[in-house]
Design a protein around this motif. Sequence first.
Motif, PDB file in Angstrom:
ATOM      1  N   ALA A  80      61.375  12.698  71.799  1.00  0.00           N
ATOM      2  CA  ALA A  80      60.488  11.789  72.519  1.00  0.00           C
ATOM      3  C   ALA A  80      61.092  10.392  72.637  1.00  0.00           C
ATOM      4  O   ALA A  80      60.887   9.703  73.640  1.00  0.00           O
ATOM      5  CB  ALA A  80      59.134  11.723  71.817  1.00  0.00           C
ATOM      6  N   TYR A  81      61.874   9.970  71.634  1.00  0.00           N
ATOM      7  CA  TYR A  81      62.405   8.604  71.625  1.00  0.00           C
ATOM      8  C   TYR A  81      63.907   8.507  71.451  1.00  0.00           C
ATOM      9  O   TYR A  81      64.459   7.408  71.483  1.00  0.00           O
ATOM     10  CB  TYR A  81      61.733   7.798  70.501  1.00  0.00           C
ATOM     11  N   GLU A  82      64.575   9.644  71.224  1.00  0.00           N
ATOM     12  CA  GLU A  82      66.003   9.588  70.959  1.00  0.00           C
ATOM     13  C   GLU A  82      66.723  10.844  71.426  1.00  0.00           C
ATOM     14  O   GLU A  82      66.133  11.902  71.583  1.00  0.00           O
ATOM     15  CB  GLU A  82      66.255   9.380  69.464  1.00  0.00           C
ATOM     16  N   SER A  93      72.417  10.301  66.411  1.00  0.00           N
ATOM     17  CA  SER A  93      71.155  10.067  67.077  1.00  0.00           C
ATOM     18  C   SER A  93      71.247   8.715  67.789  1.00  0.00           C
ATOM     19  O   SER A  93      71.680   7.727  67.195  1.00  0.00           O
ATOM     20  CB  SER A  93      70.054  10.055  66.016  1.00  0.00           C
ATOM     21  N   PRO A  95      68.805   6.187  70.047  1.00  0.00           N
ATOM     22  CA  PRO A  95      67.515   5.909  70.684  1.00  0.00           C
ATOM     23  C   PRO A  95      67.727   5.673  72.183  1.00  0.00           C
ATOM     24  O   PRO A  95      68.714   5.057  72.586  1.00  0.00           O
ATOM     25  CB  PRO A  95      67.036   4.629  69.992  1.00  0.00           C
ATOM     26  N   TYR A  96      66.809   6.170  72.999  1.00  0.00           N
ATOM     27  CA  TYR A  96      66.962   6.019  74.449  1.00  0.00           C
ATOM     28  C   TYR A  96      67.078   4.549  74.857  1.00  0.00           C
ATOM     29  O   TYR A  96      67.808   4.222  75.777  1.00  0.00           O
ATOM     30  CB  TYR A  96      65.776   6.657  75.186  1.00  0.00           C
ATOM     31  N   ARG A  97      66.376   3.649  74.156  1.00  0.00           N
ATOM     32  CA  ARG A  97      66.428   2.230  74.517  1.00  0.00           C
ATOM     33  C   ARG A  97      67.813   1.625  74.276  1.00  0.00           C
ATOM     34  O   ARG A  97      68.138   0.590  74.827  1.00  0.00           O
ATOM     35  CB  ARG A  97      65.342   1.449  73.787  1.00  0.00           C
ATOM     36  N   LEU A 149      62.185  10.907  80.647  1.00  0.00           N
ATOM     37  CA  LEU A 149      62.479  10.185  79.407  1.00  0.00           C
ATOM     38  C   LEU A 149      63.498   9.070  79.635  1.00  0.00           C
ATOM     39  O   LEU A 149      63.318   7.943  79.169  1.00  0.00           O
ATOM     40  CB  LEU A 149      63.006  11.155  78.341  1.00  0.00           C
ATOM     41  N   ALA A 153      63.152   4.853  79.796  1.00  0.00           N
ATOM     42  CA  ALA A 153      63.980   4.017  78.920  1.00  0.00           C
ATOM     43  C   ALA A 153      64.774   2.976  79.704  1.00  0.00           C
ATOM     44  O   ALA A 153      65.533   2.212  79.116  1.00  0.00           O
ATOM     45  CB  ALA A 153      64.922   4.892  78.106  1.00  0.00           C
TER      46      ALA A 153
END
Length: 177
Positions: A80-82, A93, A95-97, A149, A153
């Motif tokens: 969901a976030y990475e 890993s 993170p998308y941001r 996703l 981001a």
Amino acid sequence: MVRFRAIPMTMRALVWSILGIVTAAGALVAVLLIAVSDILQVGARLTIIIVGVGIALPVSLAFSALLRRRTRDCTVAFGAYELRITTGTAEISIPYRELEHFRWRCDSEYARVEARGAEIDVSLIVGMAKPPVDTATGLPPLPRRVYGLLDAAGLTVARTRRGDVITFRRDAPQLSG
């Protein structure tokens, strides 16, 4: 989660390796042709066939075998976030941001996954890797959920004309004034 086999190697390293091999093999061919030109009186076509079968083919097969020995089992999971990438026993890993660049190429010998961001640079060449038995080479199409996703981001998508290479990039902030 997408499972595949890949060779951890950047395209730049692959290109430089191929260039080095072609240069070295070309120099060897030139020296051999000069050395045996008086002994062997063959035409240009036969010379090309001899060089191709006697030198180029074995060098190409040896290089492919060396690359395939580096094949690792890999996974790419889109959380969901990475983005999580596992290569052999190593897992990273991003993170998308913090993701700056993500490339997904589905087919050809140059099928690959590339991810850069958060001081991480991963490149996995899928198309040249030794595939599992009864499995096609290449990657499946990128799941539609991933587009959402990565768009959320702040990454923008670019496709090649044929649509086989999908690249997501973070746009550089515009400077004002």
